[in-house]
Write a protein that holds these residues in place. Sequence first.
Motif, PDB file in Angstrom:
ATOM      1  N   UNK A  65      31.552 -67.056  -4.600  1.00 47.08           N
ATOM      2  CA  UNK A  65      31.726 -65.600  -4.516  1.00 47.08           C
ATOM      3  C   UNK A  65      30.751 -64.899  -5.459  1.00 47.08           C
ATOM      4  N   UNK A  66      30.153 -63.824  -4.967  1.00 48.97           N
ATOM      5  CA  UNK A  66      29.231 -63.042  -5.788  1.00 48.97           C
ATOM      6  C   UNK A  66      29.996 -62.369  -6.913  1.00 48.97           C
ATOM      7  N   UNK A  67      29.422 -62.446  -8.129  1.00 49.85           N
ATOM      8  CA  UNK A  67      30.079 -61.864  -9.299  1.00 49.85           C
ATOM      9  C   UNK A  67      29.154 -60.981 -10.125  1.00 49.85           C
ATOM     10  N   UNK A  68      27.854 -60.939  -9.786  1.00 50.07           N
ATOM     11  CA  UNK A  68      26.936 -60.097 -10.542  1.00 50.07           C
ATOM     12  C   UNK A  68      25.527 -60.170  -9.992  1.00 50.07           C
ATOM     13  N   UNK A  69      24.673 -59.288 -10.550  1.00 46.97           N
ATOM     14  CA  UNK A  69      23.271 -59.263 -10.139  1.00 46.97           C
ATOM     15  C   UNK A  69      22.401 -58.807 -11.298  1.00 46.97           C
ATOM     16  N   UNK A  70      21.134 -59.208 -11.241  1.00 46.96           N
ATOM     17  CA  UNK A  70      20.112 -58.744 -12.169  1.00 46.96           C
ATOM     18  C   UNK A  70      18.763 -58.944 -11.484  1.00 46.96           C
ATOM     19  N   UNK A  71      17.862 -57.985 -11.687  1.00 44.49           N
ATOM     20  CA  UNK A  71      16.558 -58.021 -11.021  1.00 44.49           C
ATOM     21  C   UNK A  71      15.431 -57.804 -12.009  1.00 44.49           C
ATOM     22  N   UNK A  72      14.315 -58.472 -11.744  1.00 44.46           N
ATOM     23  CA  UNK A  72      13.057 -58.251 -12.453  1.00 44.46           C
ATOM     24  C   UNK A  72      12.103 -57.621 -11.444  1.00 44.46           C
ATOM     25  N   UNK A  73      11.670 -56.387 -11.736  1.00 49.27           N
ATOM     26  CA  UNK A  73      10.729 -55.671 -10.876  1.00 49.27           C
ATOM     27  C   UNK A  73       9.523 -55.247 -11.705  1.00 49.27           C
ATOM     28  N   UNK A  74       8.390 -55.127 -11.059  1.00 48.08           N
ATOM     29  CA  UNK A  74       7.160 -54.766 -11.754  1.00 48.08           C
ATOM     30  C   UNK A  74       7.095 -53.268 -12.007  1.00 48.08           C
ATOM     31  N   UNK A  75       6.856 -52.904 -13.255  1.00 43.13           N
ATOM     32  CA  UNK A  75       6.582 -51.511 -13.614  1.00 43.13           C
ATOM     33  C   UNK A  75       5.063 -51.301 -13.593  1.00 43.13           C
ATOM     34  N   UNK A  76       4.317 -52.221 -14.237  1.00 40.24           N
ATOM     35  CA  UNK A  76       2.851 -52.254 -14.181  1.00 40.24           C
ATOM     36  C   UNK A  76       2.426 -53.687 -14.495  1.00 40.24           C
ATOM     37  N   UNK A  77       1.140 -53.948 -14.579  1.00 38.96           N
ATOM     38  CA  UNK A  77       0.663 -55.325 -14.753  1.00 38.96           C
ATOM     39  C   UNK A  77       1.268 -56.031 -15.960  1.00 38.96           C
ATOM     40  N   UNK A  78       1.517 -55.289 -17.021  1.00 42.78           N
ATOM     41  CA  UNK A  78       2.031 -55.881 -18.254  1.00 42.78           C
ATOM     42  C   UNK A  78       3.529 -55.691 -18.469  1.00 42.78           C
ATOM     43  N   UNK A  79       4.176 -54.903 -17.609  1.00 44.29           N
ATOM     44  CA  UNK A  79       5.555 -54.486 -17.879  1.00 44.29           C
ATOM     45  C   UNK A  79       6.503 -54.817 -16.729  1.00 44.29           C
ATOM     46  N   UNK A  80       7.557 -55.557 -17.069  1.00 42.00           N
ATOM     47  CA  UNK A  80       8.642 -55.840 -16.130  1.00 42.00           C
ATOM     48  C   UNK A  80       9.726 -54.791 -16.337  1.00 42.00           C
ATOM     49  N   UNK A  81      10.454 -54.484 -15.277  1.00 36.68           N
ATOM     50  CA  UNK A  81      11.589 -53.574 -15.398  1.00 36.68           C
ATOM     51  C   UNK A  81      12.857 -54.304 -14.989  1.00 36.68           C
ATOM     52  N   UNK A  82      13.849 -54.272 -15.869  1.00 41.70           N
ATOM     53  CA  UNK A  82      15.161 -54.824 -15.564  1.00 41.70           C
ATOM     54  C   UNK A  82      15.903 -53.802 -14.711  1.00 41.70           C
ATOM     55  N   UNK A  83      16.419 -54.240 -13.578  1.00 41.68           N
ATOM     56  CA  UNK A  83      17.133 -53.338 -12.663  1.00 41.68           C
ATOM     57  C   UNK A  83      18.413 -54.005 -12.172  1.00 41.68           C
ATOM     58  N   UNK A  84      19.349 -53.172 -11.766  1.00 41.43           N
ATOM     59  CA  UNK A  84      20.555 -53.574 -11.029  1.00 41.43           C
ATOM     60  C   UNK A  84      21.357 -54.674 -11.718  1.00 41.43           C
ATOM     61  N   UNK A  85      21.497 -54.553 -13.040  1.00 40.10           N
ATOM     62  CA  UNK A  85      22.260 -55.513 -13.840  1.00 40.10           C
ATOM     63  C   UNK A  85      23.733 -55.117 -13.774  1.00 40.10           C
ATOM     64  N   UNK A  86      24.524 -55.969 -13.174  1.00 41.00           N
ATOM     65  CA  UNK A  86      25.962 -55.726 -13.058  1.00 41.00           C
ATOM     66  C   UNK A  86      26.684 -57.060 -13.118  1.00 41.00           C
ATOM     67  N   UNK A  87      27.772 -57.081 -13.856  1.00 43.93           N
ATOM     68  CA  UNK A  87      28.597 -58.282 -13.949  1.00 43.93           C
ATOM     69  C   UNK A  87      30.049 -57.875 -13.768  1.00 43.93           C
ATOM     70  N   UNK A  88      30.764 -58.621 -12.950  1.00 43.35           N
ATOM     71  CA  UNK A  88      32.189 -58.397 -12.739  1.00 43.35           C
ATOM     72  C   UNK A  88      32.875 -58.270 -14.103  1.00 43.35           C
ATOM     73  N   UNK A  89      33.615 -57.194 -14.332  1.00 43.30           N
ATOM     74  CA  UNK A  89      34.273 -57.006 -15.636  1.00 43.30           C
ATOM     75  C   UNK A  89      35.148 -58.185 -16.067  1.00 43.30           C
ATOM     76  N   UNK A  90      35.719 -58.922 -15.126  1.00 41.21           N
ATOM     77  CA  UNK A  90      36.562 -60.072 -15.472  1.00 41.21           C
ATOM     78  C   UNK A  90      35.771 -61.191 -16.136  1.00 41.21           C
ATOM     79  N   UNK A  91      34.450 -61.196 -15.954  1.00 37.75           N
ATOM     80  CA  UNK A  91      33.615 -62.251 -16.532  1.00 37.75           C
ATOM     81  C   UNK A  91      32.964 -61.835 -17.846  1.00 37.75           C
ATOM     82  N   UNK A  92      33.127 -60.592 -18.223  1.00 35.43           N
ATOM     83  CA  UNK A  92      32.502 -60.109 -19.455  1.00 35.43           C
ATOM     84  C   UNK A  92      33.179 -60.730 -20.666  1.00 35.43           C
ATOM     85  N   UNK A  93      32.378 -60.927 -21.697  1.00 35.98           N
ATOM     86  CA  UNK A  93      32.897 -61.524 -22.923  1.00 35.98           C
ATOM     87  C   UNK A  93      32.899 -63.039 -22.918  1.00 35.98           C
ATOM     88  N   UNK A  94      32.316 -63.648 -21.894  1.00 35.72           N
ATOM     89  CA  UNK A  94      32.272 -65.110 -21.774  1.00 35.72           C
ATOM     90  C   UNK A  94      30.844 -65.651 -21.828  1.00 35.72           C
TER      91      UNK A  94
END
Length: 160
Positions: A65-94
């Motif tokens: 079952x899906x419980x979270x997501x995180x993405x690495x997207x390009x901002x420019x040649x030297x810079x990555x952008x973290x996007x769409x970071x989500x984790x099911x609240x029941x899994x937080x703190x572990x």
Amino acid sequence: MDVTFRDYDPADADWIVARHQAHYAEVEGFDDSFGALVAKVLARFEATRDPARERGWIAVDADGARRGSIFCMTRDDDTAQLRLFLLDPALRGHGVGQRMLDAFTIWARSRGYRRAVLWTHESHRAACALYARSGWTCRSSAPVTSFGRPLVEQHWDIVL
């Protein structure tokens, strides 16, 4: 927690949009424009993705079952952008969120990015604490009205 990460598949898009929309509506009172933004980000990712430099991960439990997501997207040649970071609240703190952030950081560094950036809101206190513990720095903070609510927008970065 028995959580593993697999690569994003376009079949995950509806789930990502729905989970982000439902979570932030419940926790933050965000309106439907937030789900529309998530859908737009995913559509851009799918349309322009460079697989050598951009990646999405889906956190899944032992049952798949899906419980979270995180993405690495390009901002420019030297810079990555973290996007769409989500984790099911029941899994937080572990430690799952830390593992997700570490996967992003290690992968972005291995792809030649020299820094990473992200955009968030001050009200996401647990995420902001995770970023700070992981070496990210909040570079700017400003009051805005977004997603039908008054918020404090933040921009964070880290040298990779």
